[in-house]
Scaffold this motif. Structure first.
Motif, mmCIF file in Angstrom:
data_model
loop_
_atom_site.group_PDB
_atom_site.id
_atom_site.type_symbol
_atom_site.label_atom_id
_atom_site.label_comp_id
_atom_site.label_asym_id
_atom_site.label_seq_id
_atom_site.Cartn_x
_atom_site.Cartn_y
_atom_site.Cartn_z
ATOM 1 N N LEU A 1 0.402 -0.750 0.076
ATOM 2 C CA LEU A 1 0.122 -0.397 0.164
ATOM 3 C C LEU A 1 0.754 1.613 -0.197
ATOM 4 C CD1 LEU A 1 -2.755 -0.544 2.446
ATOM 5 C CD2 LEU A 1 -3.016 -0.685 -0.171
ATOM 6 N N GLY B 1 -12.427 -0.454 4.533
ATOM 7 C CA GLY B 1 -10.700 -0.189 3.866
ATOM 8 C C GLY B 1 -9.667 -0.764 4.373
ATOM 9 N N HIS B 2 -9.780 -2.430 3.932
ATOM 10 C CA HIS B 2 -9.271 -3.424 4.163
ATOM 11 C C HIS B 2 -9.703 -3.690 2.310
ATOM 12 C CE1 HIS B 2 -9.380 -2.751 7.911
ATOM 13 N NE2 HIS B 2 -9.858 -2.925 8.372
ATOM 14 N N ASN B 3 -8.028 -4.805 2.059
ATOM 15 C CA ASN B 3 -8.668 -6.031 1.364
ATOM 16 C C ASN B 3 -8.672 -6.602 1.110
ATOM 17 O OD1 ASN B 3 -7.746 -7.204 -1.220
ATOM 18 N ND2 ASN B 3 -7.075 -5.685 -2.300
ATOM 19 N N GLN C 1 -6.415 2.710 2.274
ATOM 20 C CA GLN C 1 -7.016 1.600 2.002
ATOM 21 C C GLN C 1 -5.497 1.176 3.429
ATOM 22 O OE1 GLN C 1 -7.275 -1.610 0.353
ATOM 23 N NE2 GLN C 1 -9.059 -0.843 -0.516
#
Ligand code: NCC
Ligand SMILES: CO[C@@H]1[C@H](O)[C@@H](O)[C@H](O[C@H]2[C@H](O)[C@@H](NC(C)=O)[C@H](OCc3ccccc3)O[C@@H]2CO)O[C@@H]1CO
Length: 332
Positions: free
Chosen positions: A246, A307-309, A256
């Protein structure tokens, strides 16, 4: 035997060899990704092993970083930070100074003195439900838990020992005495300056501020300030940068960030010699009915806007399992 019969026999032998080879190779992979602990025995532990394996993921990052922030680094010298929260302390120094003056930074002697630290990071995932892993989890030297995940009523599956619990104001359990042990370290993960402000108002009994949180945090929080620690944002930085690639500076709208669980694994790889994980793994994106936690009935839908992948994080955890940096007590 006729030539046709011989040919058939050769073919069958070849098929058999390929099948055996395939099942052996699958079995290796199975051992890499799943791991069944023996509740009776303590795991063999090799000093520095987690660090050696983790260096493949993180490169040779500095091990000199303290786990928890210390007053001396902000009072006597003003340790500069390249980033703002959650990846650094830039701009929050004055607030932080006040917080560090009323909290502590030490690692308990019982952990410090261990030659080899066996740690388990307990994620909040549904996979822990009916796992009967409680006794196995209680045997680790360090048990790391996350957010408001309960222990009371789930001891058989998740254990009852909590060496440290990572949390932020919005994820703090309203009843911390029930869900922790008297000596549990309550480790604040600060995402924004208001998180420092919250802990200061709670511990110094100053006027509470309600604005600035995405969910109402506790206004009364009955803990001993000596149990509270402030996590070094360095771990958030390396989780984001080295595990998820990120960018450290993002436009306000995107923001994120790693999940608290991935952050906890990153911390464990720094603190411990052996790192096991349990309760990690989200359902597939199209699986709308599967509950995500072992303790409540919410689904992936609740995570929209977090906001998490989670798919990127799953890949990062798979890599850690494949290189043997961590082992998994549940399936992944
Ligand atoms: C609605 C929402 O914002 N949910 C977030 C919640 C929520 O804020 C807290 O539970 C407090 O209520 O917190 C998060 O995470 P949460 O508290 O759900 O879970 C802690 C960590 O466990 C891992 N996990 C969880 C569930 C699951 N099925 N698989 C998993 O791998 C993850 O690594 C996760 O970090 C968080 O802090 O990361 C991430 C979640 O996105
Ligand atoms: C580790 O991250 C924590 C959690 O897993 C996230 O879901 C949560 O995301 C929140 C995000 O941090 C909030 N952003 C800011 C700048 O506060 C975002 O805010 C939108 C909002 C604002 C006001 C009222 C409601 C929503 O909300 C996200 C959750 O939906 O961050 C956690 C760490 O704080």
């Amino acid at each position: 035997m006729c030539p046709a019969g011989l040919k058939l026999l050769a073919m069958l032998t070849l098929v058999l060899i390929v099948m055996v080879w395939y099942s052996i190779s699958r079995e290796d992979r199975y051992i890499e990704l799943f791991y069944f602990p023996s509740p009776e025995k303590k795991e063999p532990c090799f000093q520095g092993e987690a660090e050696r394996k983790a260096s493949k993921l993180f490169g040779n990052y500095s091990r000199d970083q303290p786990i928890f922030l210390q007053l001396k680094d902000y009072f006597w010298v003003k340790t500069p930070s390249a980033y703002e929260l959650p990846y650094g302390t830039k701009g929050s120094e004055d607030l932080l100074l006040r917080v560090l003056a009323i909290t502590s930074y030490s690692i308990p002697e019982s952990i410090q003195s261990l030659k080899c630290r066996r740690c388990v990071v307990v994620g909040n995932g549904h996979r822990l439900r009916n796992s009967s892993l409680g006794d196995a989890i209680n045997k680790y030297d360090v048990v790391i838990r996350l957010n408001n995940a309960p222990v009371a009523g789930y001891e058989g599956d998740v254990g009852s020992k909590t060496t440290m619990r990572l949390f932020y104001p919005e994820s703090a359990h309203f009843n911390p005495k029930v869900e922790n042990n008297p000596d549990t370290l309550l480790v604040l993960v600060a995402f924004k300056a208001m998180d420092f402000h919250w802990i200061e108002t709670i511990l110094s009994d100053k006027k509470r501020v309600r604005k600035g949180f995405w969910k109402q945090p506790p206004l009364i929080w009955d803990v001993n300030p000596r149990q509270v620690r402030i996590l070094n944002p360095f771990f958030m930085e390396i989780a984001a940068d080295k595990l998820l690639n990120l960018p450290m500076q993002q436009p306000r709208k995107i923001k994120q960030k790693p999940t608290t669980g991935l952050l906890a694994i990153t911390l464990a790889l720094h603190l411990c010699d052996l790192v096991h994980i349990a309760g990690f793994g989200y359902p597939d994106a199209h699986n709308r009915k599967q509950t995500i936690h072992y303790y409540e009935q919410i689904t992936l839908k609740s995570m929209a806007g977090s906001g998490h992948n989670v798919s990127q994080e799953a890949l990062a955890i798979k890599r850690m399992l494949e290189i043997g940096a961590v082992k998994n007590l549940t399936f992944f």
